[in-house]
Design a protein around this motif. Structure first.
Motif, PDB file in Angstrom:
ATOM      1  N   UNK A  26      11.151  17.606   2.607  1.00  0.00           N
ATOM      2  CA  UNK A  26      11.151  16.670   3.737  1.00  0.00           C
ATOM      3  C   UNK A  26      10.749  15.250   3.317  1.00  0.00           C
ATOM      4  N   UNK A  27       9.671  15.114   2.552  1.00  0.00           N
ATOM      5  CA  UNK A  27       9.252  13.755   2.160  1.00  0.00           C
ATOM      6  C   UNK A  27      10.195  13.155   1.127  1.00  0.00           C
ATOM      7  N   UNK A  28      10.791  14.013   0.319  1.00  0.00           N
ATOM      8  CA  UNK A  28      11.741  13.496  -0.676  1.00  0.00           C
ATOM      9  C   UNK A  28      12.935  12.821  -0.007  1.00  0.00           C
ATOM     10  N   UNK A  29      13.458  13.467   1.045  1.00  0.00           N
ATOM     11  CA  UNK A  29      14.637  12.884   1.705  1.00  0.00           C
ATOM     12  C   UNK A  29      14.223  11.707   2.590  1.00  0.00           C
ATOM     13  N   UNK A  30      13.073  11.851   3.299  1.00  0.00           N
ATOM     14  CA  UNK A  30      12.661  10.793   4.232  1.00  0.00           C
ATOM     15  C   UNK A  30      12.117   9.562   3.508  1.00  0.00           C
ATOM     16  N   UNK A  31      11.230   9.802   2.532  1.00  0.00           N
ATOM     17  CA  UNK A  31      10.532   8.680   1.901  1.00  0.00           C
ATOM     18  C   UNK A  31      11.282   8.166   0.674  1.00  0.00           C
ATOM     19  N   UNK A  32      11.707   9.094  -0.177  1.00  0.00           N
ATOM     20  CA  UNK A  32      12.367   8.673  -1.424  1.00  0.00           C
ATOM     21  C   UNK A  32      13.887   8.543  -1.251  1.00  0.00           C
ATOM     22  N   UNK A  33      14.387   8.924  -0.078  1.00  0.00           N
ATOM     23  CA  UNK A  33      15.823   8.797   0.246  1.00  0.00           C
ATOM     24  C   UNK A  33      16.711   9.606  -0.699  1.00  0.00           C
ATOM     25  N   UNK A  83      17.061  16.788  -3.473  1.00  0.00           N
ATOM     26  CA  UNK A  83      15.703  17.159  -3.089  1.00  0.00           C
ATOM     27  C   UNK A  83      15.455  18.653  -3.325  1.00  0.00           C
ATOM     28  N   UNK A  84      16.461  19.463  -3.023  1.00  0.00           N
ATOM     29  CA  UNK A  84      16.326  20.909  -3.239  1.00  0.00           C
ATOM     30  C   UNK A  84      16.196  21.225  -4.725  1.00  0.00           C
ATOM     31  N   UNK A  85      16.965  20.516  -5.522  1.00  0.00           N
ATOM     32  CA  UNK A  85      16.912  20.745  -6.963  1.00  0.00           C
ATOM     33  C   UNK A  85      15.518  20.414  -7.513  1.00  0.00           C
ATOM     34  N   UNK A  86      15.000  19.267  -7.094  1.00  0.00           N
ATOM     35  CA  UNK A  86      13.652  18.863  -7.531  1.00  0.00           C
ATOM     36  C   UNK A  86      12.631  19.875  -7.022  1.00  0.00           C
ATOM     37  N   UNK A 143       0.820  -1.211   0.000  1.00  0.00           N
ATOM     38  CA  UNK A 143       0.000   0.000   0.000  1.00  0.00           C
ATOM     39  C   UNK A 143       0.858   1.267   0.000  1.00  0.00           C
ATOM     40  N   UNK A 144       1.868   1.301   0.861  1.00  0.00           N
ATOM     41  CA  UNK A 144       2.722   2.493   0.909  1.00  0.00           C
ATOM     42  C   UNK A 144       3.434   2.701  -0.416  1.00  0.00           C
ATOM     43  N   UNK A 145       3.865   1.612  -1.015  1.00  0.00           N
ATOM     44  CA  UNK A 145       4.561   1.691  -2.297  1.00  0.00           C
ATOM     45  C   UNK A 145       3.681   2.284  -3.376  1.00  0.00           C
ATOM     46  N   UNK A 146       2.442   1.850  -3.455  1.00  0.00           N
ATOM     47  CA  UNK A 146       1.543   2.375  -4.486  1.00  0.00           C
ATOM     48  C   UNK A 146       1.143   3.814  -4.151  1.00  0.00           C
ATOM     49  N   UNK A 147       0.888   4.078  -2.875  1.00  0.00           N
ATOM     50  CA  UNK A 147       0.486   5.442  -2.482  1.00  0.00           C
ATOM     51  C   UNK A 147       1.554   6.477  -2.836  1.00  0.00           C
ATOM     52  N   UNK A 148       2.812   6.048  -2.810  1.00  0.00           N
ATOM     53  CA  UNK A 148       3.914   6.928  -3.168  1.00  0.00           C
ATOM     54  C   UNK A 148       3.792   7.415  -4.612  1.00  0.00           C
ATOM     55  N   UNK A 169       4.077  17.250  -6.499  1.00  0.00           N
ATOM     56  CA  UNK A 169       4.814  16.974  -7.736  1.00  0.00           C
ATOM     57  C   UNK A 169       6.246  16.536  -7.458  1.00  0.00           C
ATOM     58  N   UNK A 170       6.802  17.010  -6.360  1.00  0.00           N
ATOM     59  CA  UNK A 170       8.188  16.687  -6.036  1.00  0.00           C
ATOM     60  C   UNK A 170       8.386  15.209  -5.722  1.00  0.00           C
ATOM     61  N   UNK A 171       7.284  14.493  -5.501  1.00  0.00           N
ATOM     62  CA  UNK A 171       7.365  13.052  -5.263  1.00  0.00           C
ATOM     63  C   UNK A 171       7.218  12.270  -6.570  1.00  0.00           C
TER      64      UNK A 171
END
Ligand code: ADP
Ligand code: MG
Length: 263
Positions: free
Chosen positions: A123-130, A136-139, A95-100, A174-176
């Motif tokens: 924050x979510x880019x670094x925490x969730x997408x690593x 993350x700043x560039x995105x 579920x988490x994978x698809x929700x991402x 969008x950053x995700x």
């Protein structure tokens, strides 16, 4: 799980565009009850990749519940929901994978008040997408550009208008790198003069080919941007088709009476 079938939207199955079009969301015989209150009554709906579907209908008709069933924020009582080839209603789904892969934008912008605009996006880019901080700043900066908010990266949410906050919330989504986006009345909390700037961002996303399912009361926007409009009432899809048909030439009395009230 059985992969969702490709919708045969044209009679000419040999047409290249149709043959290569994949299904982004497939909702099959979806029912949802809260206690004895059946809120969704056998909804079936497909959204193709790159398609913009606007969901309209009176308050309480089940629009938010439908949207929330797509990413399983609400658990369907019965029926199936597929996102791409993944069945959300399969108990074994990641579920988490698809929700991402699904962006969601709400009426309330839900930005973190203690973080700057840029931090809200990283924050979510670094925490969730690593992603690395630099990446993350560039995105984030790229997506702030897309919504016209690059000049406010150091501002805090409270220093922004509602329209600006909502554009930041869209940029955060969008950053995700979502493959599709769900919008639940994204402009309903805004002062009328701020609605246009948010709709303009959504229109540009549509032009870029983003798959979007949008609950909205903005009929002019739906007419202009939606590939398809779905009218819901009392837990049913009463009427669905092109915006020109559903809004411009509704066939059902309930659709006509709703449009009469909102137009
Ligand atoms: P809409 O978005 O079209 O206004 P909703 O999907 O929010 O409609 O609500 C449809 C119905 O479901 C309403 O009667 C509402 O009270 C009910 N409902 C929605 N969420 C819940 C919940 N979490 N618990 C109980 N009832 C709910
Ligand atoms: Mg709602």
């Amino acid at each position: 799980p059985i992969p969702p079938s490709t919708p045969d939207t044209t009679a000419d199955a040999t047409a290249d565009a149709t043959a290569t079009r994949t299904t982004a969301i497939s909702i099959r015989n979806l029912k949802k009850s809260f206690g004895s209150n059946e809120v969704l009554k056998d909804i079936s709906l497909e959204v193709a990749t790159g398609e913009v579907v606007c969901v309209i209908g009176p308050s309480g008709s089940g629009k938010s519940t439908l949207l929330r069933c797509v990413n399983l924020l609400e658990e369907p009582t019965s029926g199936q929901v597929f996102v791409g080839a993944d069945e959300m209603t399969d108990p074994d789904v990641d579920l988490d994978g698809v929700r991402r892969r699904i962006g969601m934008v709400f009426q309330s912008f839900n930005l973190f008040p203690h973080l700057t605009v840029l931090e809200n996006l990283t924050v979510a880019q670094t925490k969730v997408l690593k992603r690395s901080r630099a990446q993350a700043r560039e995105v984030a900066r790229h997506n702030l550009e897309r919504v016209g908010m690059a000049h406010k990266e150091d501002a805090y949410p409270a220093q922004l208008s509602g329209g600006q906050q909502q554009r930041v919330a869209i940029a955060r989504s969008l950053s995700m790198d979502p493959e599709l986006m769900l919008f639940d009345e994204p402009t309903s909390a805004l002062d009328p003069e701020l609605v246009g700037e948010v709709l303009a961002v959504m229109k540009s996303l549509a032009a870029e080919g983003m798959t979007m399912m949008i609950v909205t009361h903005e009929m002019a926007f739906a007419r202009e941007v939606a590939h398809r409009v779905v009218f819901m009432d009392d837990g049913y899809v009463v009427e669905a088709g092109t915006a020109a048909d559903v809004i411009g030439n509704p066939q059902e009395a309930r659709t006509r009476s709703f449009l009469h009230r909102v137009l």
